[in-house]
Structures are given as C-alpha cells and as structure tokens.
Design a protein around this motif. Structure first.
Motif, PDB file in Angstrom:
ATOM      1  N   GLU A 108      44.072  29.470  45.929  1.00  0.00           N
ATOM      2  CA  GLU A 108      44.904  28.705  47.306  1.00  0.00           C
ATOM      3  C   GLU A 108      46.310  28.622  46.885  1.00  0.00           C
ATOM      4  N   LYS A 109      47.201  29.004  47.677  1.00  0.00           N
ATOM      5  CA  LYS A 109      48.408  28.876  47.373  1.00  0.00           C
ATOM      6  C   LYS A 109      49.315  28.034  48.468  1.00  0.00           C
ATOM      7  N   GLY A 110      48.594  27.940  49.735  1.00  0.00           N
ATOM      8  CA  GLY A 110      49.140  26.944  50.709  1.00  0.00           C
ATOM      9  C   GLY A 110      48.226  26.858  51.588  1.00  0.00           C
ATOM     10  N   GLU A 111      48.548  26.371  52.815  1.00  0.00           N
ATOM     11  CA  GLU A 111      47.622  26.254  53.883  1.00  0.00           C
ATOM     12  C   GLU A 111      47.189  27.555  54.610  1.00  0.00           C
ATOM     13  N   GLU A 112      47.949  28.450  54.526  1.00  0.00           N
ATOM     14  CA  GLU A 112      48.113  29.725  55.180  1.00  0.00           C
ATOM     15  C   GLU A 112      48.392  30.899  54.332  1.00  0.00           C
ATOM     16  N   SER A 113      48.064  30.687  52.928  1.00  0.00           N
ATOM     17  CA  SER A 113      48.541  31.761  52.071  1.00  0.00           C
ATOM     18  C   SER A 113      47.313  31.628  50.723  1.00  0.00           C
ATOM     19  N   SER A 114      47.184  32.541  50.200  1.00  0.00           N
ATOM     20  CA  SER A 114      46.447  32.853  49.215  1.00  0.00           C
ATOM     21  C   SER A 114      46.647  33.875  48.194  1.00  0.00           C
ATOM     22  N   ILE A 115      46.125  33.973  47.007  1.00  0.00           N
ATOM     23  CA  ILE A 115      46.162  35.077  45.936  1.00  0.00           C
ATOM     24  C   ILE A 115      44.897  35.754  45.711  1.00  0.00           C
ATOM     25  N   ILE A 116      44.793  36.864  45.905  1.00  0.00           N
ATOM     26  CA  ILE A 116      43.707  37.469  45.186  1.00  0.00           C
ATOM     27  C   ILE A 116      43.939  38.076  43.780  1.00  0.00           C
ATOM     28  N   LYS A 117      43.237  37.549  42.868  1.00  0.00           N
ATOM     29  CA  LYS A 117      43.626  37.982  41.534  1.00  0.00           C
ATOM     30  C   LYS A 117      42.416  38.581  40.935  1.00  0.00           C
ATOM     31  N   SER A 118      42.791  39.998  40.433  1.00  0.00           N
ATOM     32  CA  SER A 118      41.592  40.940  40.021  1.00  0.00           C
ATOM     33  C   SER A 118      41.943  41.126  38.711  1.00  0.00           C
ATOM     34  N   THR A 119      40.895  41.236  37.962  1.00  0.00           N
ATOM     35  CA  THR A 119      40.949  41.202  36.394  1.00  0.00           C
ATOM     36  C   THR A 119      39.668  42.247  36.002  1.00  0.00           C
ATOM     37  N   ILE A 120      40.149  43.171  35.403  1.00  0.00           N
ATOM     38  CA  ILE A 120      38.885  44.121  34.769  1.00  0.00           C
ATOM     39  C   ILE A 120      38.962  43.741  33.076  1.00  0.00           C
ATOM     40  N   GLU A 121      37.601  43.312  32.598  1.00  0.00           N
ATOM     41  CA  GLU A 121      37.661  43.054  31.243  1.00  0.00           C
ATOM     42  C   GLU A 121      36.684  44.163  30.495  1.00  0.00           C
ATOM     43  N   TYR A 122      36.880  44.779  29.594  1.00  0.00           N
ATOM     44  CA  TYR A 122      36.125  45.890  29.099  1.00  0.00           C
ATOM     45  C   TYR A 122      36.113  45.719  27.446  1.00  0.00           C
ATOM     46  N   GLU A 123      34.862  45.949  27.042  1.00  0.00           N
ATOM     47  CA  GLU A 123      34.638  46.373  25.500  1.00  0.00           C
ATOM     48  C   GLU A 123      34.103  47.902  25.477  1.00  0.00           C
ATOM     49  N   VAL A 124      34.633  48.503  24.352  1.00  0.00           N
ATOM     50  CA  VAL A 124      34.438  49.801  24.044  1.00  0.00           C
ATOM     51  C   VAL A 124      34.163  49.833  22.585  1.00  0.00           C
ATOM     52  N   LYS A 125      32.932  50.611  22.332  1.00  0.00           N
ATOM     53  CA  LYS A 125      32.861  50.878  20.697  1.00  0.00           C
ATOM     54  C   LYS A 125      33.915  51.553  20.177  1.00  0.00           C
ATOM     55  N   GLU A 126      34.200  51.345  18.917  1.00  0.00           N
ATOM     56  CA  GLU A 126      35.664  51.901  18.197  1.00  0.00           C
ATOM     57  C   GLU A 126      35.487  53.439  18.039  1.00  0.00           C
ATOM     58  N   GLU A 127      34.469  54.053  18.083  1.00  0.00           N
ATOM     59  CA  GLU A 127      34.125  55.381  18.242  1.00  0.00           C
ATOM     60  C   GLU A 127      34.445  56.164  19.477  1.00  0.00           C
ATOM     61  N   ASN A 128      34.438  55.170  20.569  1.00  0.00           N
ATOM     62  CA  ASN A 128      34.872  55.609  21.936  1.00  0.00           C
ATOM     63  C   ASN A 128      35.985  55.076  22.381  1.00  0.00           C
ATOM     64  N   ALA A 129      37.029  54.361  21.452  1.00  0.00           N
ATOM     65  CA  ALA A 129      38.118  53.659  21.851  1.00  0.00           C
ATOM     66  C   ALA A 129      38.900  54.568  22.736  1.00  0.00           C
ATOM     67  N   ALA A 130      39.320  55.857  22.479  1.00  0.00           N
ATOM     68  CA  ALA A 130      40.073  56.664  23.340  1.00  0.00           C
ATOM     69  C   ALA A 130      39.756  56.616  24.852  1.00  0.00           C
ATOM     70  N   ASN A 131      38.437  56.260  25.139  1.00  0.00           N
ATOM     71  CA  ASN A 131      38.162  56.119  26.508  1.00  0.00           C
ATOM     72  C   ASN A 131      38.515  55.077  27.357  1.00  0.00           C
ATOM     73  N   ALA A 132      38.984  54.263  26.544  1.00  0.00           N
ATOM     74  CA  ALA A 132      39.903  52.845  27.135  1.00  0.00           C
ATOM     75  C   ALA A 132      41.016  53.390  28.003  1.00  0.00           C
ATOM     76  N   SER A 133      41.641  54.618  27.907  1.00  0.00           N
ATOM     77  CA  SER A 133      42.615  55.033  28.589  1.00  0.00           C
ATOM     78  C   SER A 133      42.065  55.257  30.099  1.00  0.00           C
ATOM     79  N   LEU A 134      40.936  55.583  30.256  1.00  0.00           N
ATOM     80  CA  LEU A 134      40.171  55.825  31.499  1.00  0.00           C
ATOM     81  C   LEU A 134      40.192  54.461  32.561  1.00  0.00           C
ATOM     82  N   VAL A 135      40.273  53.528  31.671  1.00  0.00           N
ATOM     83  CA  VAL A 135      40.331  52.249  32.604  1.00  0.00           C
ATOM     84  C   VAL A 135      41.590  51.977  33.423  1.00  0.00           C
TER      85      VAL A 135
END
Length: 161
Positions: A108-135
């Motif tokens: 909630e920001k105000g009576e007629e205003s709000s914010i949509i906050k989007s978050t992506i969290e991920y964990e990737v195995k070390e041997e596949n760390a290069a795939n993090a670039s796909l996110v």
C-alpha cells in the motif's frame, strides 16, 4: 549458489484492488488470455487458488529458458498481501536448480496507489551455476505491466459509470 532478482511497479489503484487480482487465480487467467507471446497455456492442475494450488505453465515457442513447468502456491498471506509460488516439477528443476520461487507483494502506497513488488529467489547446484544466467525478471515484469494496464482499464470503466 543463491540468487535473487527484484522488480517494482507502481499501480494507480488501491492495494486491496491489486490484491484481488494477484492474490488468487485471476492473474493466471489474465496472463493466459493476454500474453500469448509469453505463455502458450496456463492450466490449473490442482486446487482452488489457495495454498497448495498447482498451475502448469507452458511457455510460447521461442521464449528463452525452460519450455514450461509446474508451480505450487506455497504461501498466501491476505493480511500482508504476499503470495509465493515455487517450481515443483520440470523447468528450472531440470536445469540443476534446487529452488525457484516467485514472490508477489502488493504494498500500500496511498489511498489510490500501491506497488507490486516481484521477487525471484533461486538456488542452483554449483555444477550448474552457469544456468543462473537463464533466470530473468522480464516475464514477471511483463506480467506486472499487464496487470497495471488491466487495473487501470477497469478503474477507468468504473469511473465512467
């Protein structure tokens, strides 16, 4: 390896109105109808929109990253207006990720205003760390823009009546 991406977008509607769209299945229906260039299909496979609901997302051909996956609603907090989904089958899990979570928060920001906050969290195995670039936060940002336009259109229609 752990990573996180965030995106925020101001919406010109009250937080309660935005939550009506994001808090249940409505956003999935809207995405399926309005973003064929991003999603080929969004299917409800289990549940009614509450915690435990499973959606199968199939991306349109040519969209970078996995072809699709199943996600489960793992948290819905109507008071704080937070919804979390996690990939439970396919997609990023096949690419060495052990966690791929999307959190949507309507602030909630105000009576007629709000914010949509989007978050992506991920964990990737070390041997596949290069795939993090796909996110990428881009699909989530596109959905937020679509929601903003939809909410603005509805607001204008209500004001016209």
């Amino acid at each position: 390896m752990f990573g996180q991406l965030e995106h925020e977008l101001e919406l010109h509607v009250p937080a309660s109105e935005a939550w009506d769209l994001f808090g249940a299945l409505e956003i999935g229906k809207l995405v399926a109808q309005e973003l064929p260039e991003l999603f080929q299909k969004v299917e409800l496979t289990e549940g009614d929109g509450g915690v435990g609901t499973v959606l199968k997302l199939t991306f349109a051909p040519g969209v970078p990253g996995p072809a699709g996956y199943k996600e489960k609603f793992t948290k819905i907090d109507n008071e704080k207006r937070i919804k979390e989904t996690e990939v439970v089958e396919g997609g990023y899990l096949e690419l060495g990720f052990t966690l791929f979570r999307v959190r949507l928060e309507v602030i909630e920001k105000g009576e007629e205003s709000s914010i949509i906050k989007s978050t992506i969290e991920y964990e990737v195995k070390e041997e596949n760390a290069a795939n993090a670039s796909l996110v990428t936060i881009q699909p989530v940002a596109t959905i937020a823009e679509l929601a903003k336009n939809y909410l603005n259109k509805n607001k204008a229609a209500k004001e016209a009546n």
